[in-house]
Design an enzyme around this catalytic site. Sequence first.
Site, PDB file in Angstrom:
ATOM      1  N   ASP A  25      71.561 -52.966 -11.106  1.00  0.00           N
ATOM      2  CA  ASP A  25      72.082 -54.209 -11.668  1.00  0.00           C
ATOM      3  C   ASP A  25      73.605 -54.160 -11.577  1.00  0.00           C
ATOM      4  O   ASP A  25      74.197 -53.120 -11.848  1.00  0.00           O
ATOM      5  CB  ASP A  25      71.650 -54.326 -13.160  1.00  0.00           C
ATOM      6  N   ASN A  26      74.239 -55.272 -11.195  1.00  0.00           N
ATOM      7  CA  ASN A  26      75.713 -55.265 -11.187  1.00  0.00           C
ATOM      8  C   ASN A  26      76.261 -55.872 -12.482  1.00  0.00           C
ATOM      9  O   ASN A  26      77.469 -56.024 -12.632  1.00  0.00           O
ATOM     10  CB  ASN A  26      76.282 -56.003  -9.966  1.00  0.00           C
ATOM     11  N   ARG A  71      70.789 -72.335 -21.542  1.00  0.00           N
ATOM     12  CA  ARG A  71      69.387 -72.719 -21.389  1.00  0.00           C
ATOM     13  C   ARG A  71      68.853 -73.387 -22.635  1.00  0.00           C
ATOM     14  O   ARG A  71      69.338 -73.166 -23.737  1.00  0.00           O
ATOM     15  CB  ARG A  71      68.562 -71.473 -21.124  1.00  0.00           C
ATOM     16  N   TYR A  74      59.397 -60.507   6.608  1.00  0.00           N
ATOM     17  CA  TYR A  74      59.228 -59.039   6.584  1.00  0.00           C
ATOM     18  C   TYR A  74      57.751 -58.674   6.537  1.00  0.00           C
ATOM     19  O   TYR A  74      57.349 -57.633   7.050  1.00  0.00           O
ATOM     20  CB  TYR A  74      59.990 -58.414   5.407  1.00  0.00           C
ATOM     21  N   GLY A 130      68.575 -57.470 -16.652  1.00  0.00           N
ATOM     22  CA  GLY A 130      68.423 -58.896 -16.945  1.00  0.00           C
ATOM     23  C   GLY A 130      67.285 -59.139 -17.919  1.00  0.00           C
ATOM     24  O   GLY A 130      66.603 -58.202 -18.357  1.00  0.00           O
ATOM     25  N   ASN A 149      68.555 -56.460   1.736  1.00  0.00           N
ATOM     26  CA  ASN A 149      68.738 -55.025   1.480  1.00  0.00           C
ATOM     27  C   ASN A 149      67.542 -54.438   0.727  1.00  0.00           C
ATOM     28  O   ASN A 149      67.102 -53.320   1.007  1.00  0.00           O
ATOM     29  CB  ASN A 149      70.024 -54.791   0.676  1.00  0.00           C
ATOM     30  N   TYR A 185      71.122 -72.111  -6.037  1.00  0.00           N
ATOM     31  CA  TYR A 185      70.000 -71.321  -6.557  1.00  0.00           C
ATOM     32  C   TYR A 185      68.720 -71.638  -5.777  1.00  0.00           C
ATOM     33  O   TYR A 185      68.038 -70.737  -5.283  1.00  0.00           O
ATOM     34  CB  TYR A 185      69.811 -71.633  -8.040  1.00  0.00           C
ATOM     35  N   ALA A 236      60.862 -62.048  -7.158  1.00  0.00           N
ATOM     36  CA  ALA A 236      60.854 -63.032  -8.243  1.00  0.00           C
ATOM     37  C   ALA A 236      61.364 -64.367  -7.709  1.00  0.00           C
ATOM     38  O   ALA A 236      62.565 -64.572  -7.575  1.00  0.00           O
ATOM     39  CB  ALA A 236      61.745 -62.545  -9.385  1.00  0.00           C
TER      40      ALA A 236
HETATM   41  N1  UDP Z   1      68.500 -79.064 -21.860  1.00  0.00           N
HETATM   42  C1  UDP Z   1      68.830 -79.854 -22.954  1.00  0.00           C
HETATM   43  N2  UDP Z   1      69.744 -79.381 -23.839  1.00  0.00           N
HETATM   44  C2  UDP Z   1      70.335 -78.164 -23.716  1.00  0.00           C
HETATM   45  C3  UDP Z   1      69.996 -77.350 -22.594  1.00  0.00           C
HETATM   46  C4  UDP Z   1      69.086 -77.839 -21.689  1.00  0.00           C
HETATM   47  O1  UDP Z   1      68.309 -80.978 -23.124  1.00  0.00           O
HETATM   48  O2  UDP Z   1      71.162 -77.805 -24.586  1.00  0.00           O
HETATM   49  C5  UDP Z   1      67.492 -79.571 -20.897  1.00  0.00           C
HETATM   50  C6  UDP Z   1      67.949 -79.571 -19.450  1.00  0.00           C
HETATM   51  O3  UDP Z   1      68.616 -80.772 -19.144  1.00  0.00           O
HETATM   52  C7  UDP Z   1      66.625 -79.431 -18.721  1.00  0.00           C
HETATM   53  C8  UDP Z   1      65.771 -78.596 -19.661  1.00  0.00           C
HETATM   54  O4  UDP Z   1      66.397 -78.681 -20.938  1.00  0.00           O
HETATM   55  O5  UDP Z   1      66.007 -80.687 -18.561  1.00  0.00           O
HETATM   56  C9  UDP Z   1      65.673 -77.131 -19.255  1.00  0.00           C
HETATM   57  O6  UDP Z   1      66.953 -76.661 -19.010  1.00  0.00           O
HETATM   58  P1  UDP Z   1      67.279 -75.132 -18.714  1.00  0.00           P
HETATM   59  O7  UDP Z   1      68.767 -75.048 -18.468  1.00  0.00           O
HETATM   60  O8  UDP Z   1      66.726 -74.275 -19.784  1.00  0.00           O
HETATM   61  O9  UDP Z   1      66.473 -74.744 -17.394  1.00  0.00           O
HETATM   62  P2  UDP Z   1      65.963 -75.508 -16.066  1.00  0.00           P
HETATM   63  O10 UDP Z   1      64.505 -75.662 -16.269  1.00  0.00           O
HETATM   64  O11 UDP Z   1      66.652 -76.855 -15.945  1.00  0.00           O
HETATM   65  O12 UDP Z   1      66.335 -74.592 -14.961  1.00  0.00           O
END
Ligand code: UDP
Length: 312
Positions: free
Chosen positions: A31-32, A185, A158, A10, A98, A144, A113
């Site tokens: 890692d899968n 993201r 643990y 990752g 695990n 999540y 993490a």
């Molecule tokens: N976001 C955005 N445009 C994009 C992707 C994400 O405005 O194309 C915004 C999303 O709504 C959030 C922030 O950016 O408020 C961070 O999003 P991300 O998915 O990176 O991670 P998060 O912190 O939400 O887990």
Amino acid sequence: MRVLVSGAAGFLGSYLTDALLAEGNFVVGVDNLCTGSIHNVKHLEHEPRFELLEHDICRQFDPGAVDYVFNFASPASPVDYARLGVETLRVGSEGTRNMLEIARKYGAKFLHASTSECYGDPSVHPQTEDYWGNVNPVGPRSVYDEAKRFSEALTMAYHRYYNVDTHLVRIFNTYGPRLQHDDGRVISNFMIQALRGEDITVYGEGAQTRSFCYVSDEIDGILGLSRTGEHYPVNVGNPHEWTILECAKAVIRVTGSKSKICFEPLPQDDPLQRQPDISKAKRLFGWEPKIDLETGLKLSLEYFRSFVETHA
Ligand code: UDP
């Protein structure tokens, strides 16, 4: 040391693996590849101190004796964990168990993490580790958030019941080369859109905030924590807070793009603000990030540019 890293293919897991190898350790990666990519560890193909097991940590396995276990396996972007909801809950429960069992069996130290998502949509700002969070347990992000919160509880159990030497790092938004290009993201979306000259998709009005940590800073912080005797969660992130609109403008500046900003609907339960209070990390292991967002975006430019060029 012989170190076990789950999620080694990752984004963070592969950098952690690189750092552990650079220190002279042996690394067993597992890692899968459900969200990780073999490309992230391709450069280690001929590294004799590295091996990669393609395996789902939800199924028990025995890597042999290890001194340290780093548990980094999980889908981590909102798009990925929405797609892999049940898998995300399983890896944060069965998978973490695990990995903890391996640490317990071999008397290894353990670092999990965890995430700023444990704070949900926080009503305390900036977030300190003693804030318990504001998480919707049944919303789209719950697969999540609750998986990660359960992992924290299991890790503490643990430690308390079986005396495993455990650590919990709460990771805030991290970016850099090797980010998945298609996981939705913000940094990867914006960089790729800017380099293609497409509209930059800001969700909502872009007033929500995030605090972005460059990957090398994040890894330094994680390794710093791994050497302490702290068992309770520690924030590791960059405390400089940006609105998403400011972030879009920073990407346009760094890429020199002519892209326009467009506005799209805000996803449900998207946290309004995120900023780590890092006093605990500073006090415990003298860590603070060195790389600001624009510098980090410049360091990531080549990676995204070559992706865009090869996927024209
Ligand atoms: N976001 C955005 N445009 C994009 C992707 C994400 O405005 O194309 C915004 C999303 O709504 C959030 C922030 O950016 O408020 C961070 O999003 P991300 O998915 O990176 O991670 P998060 O912190 O939400 O887990």
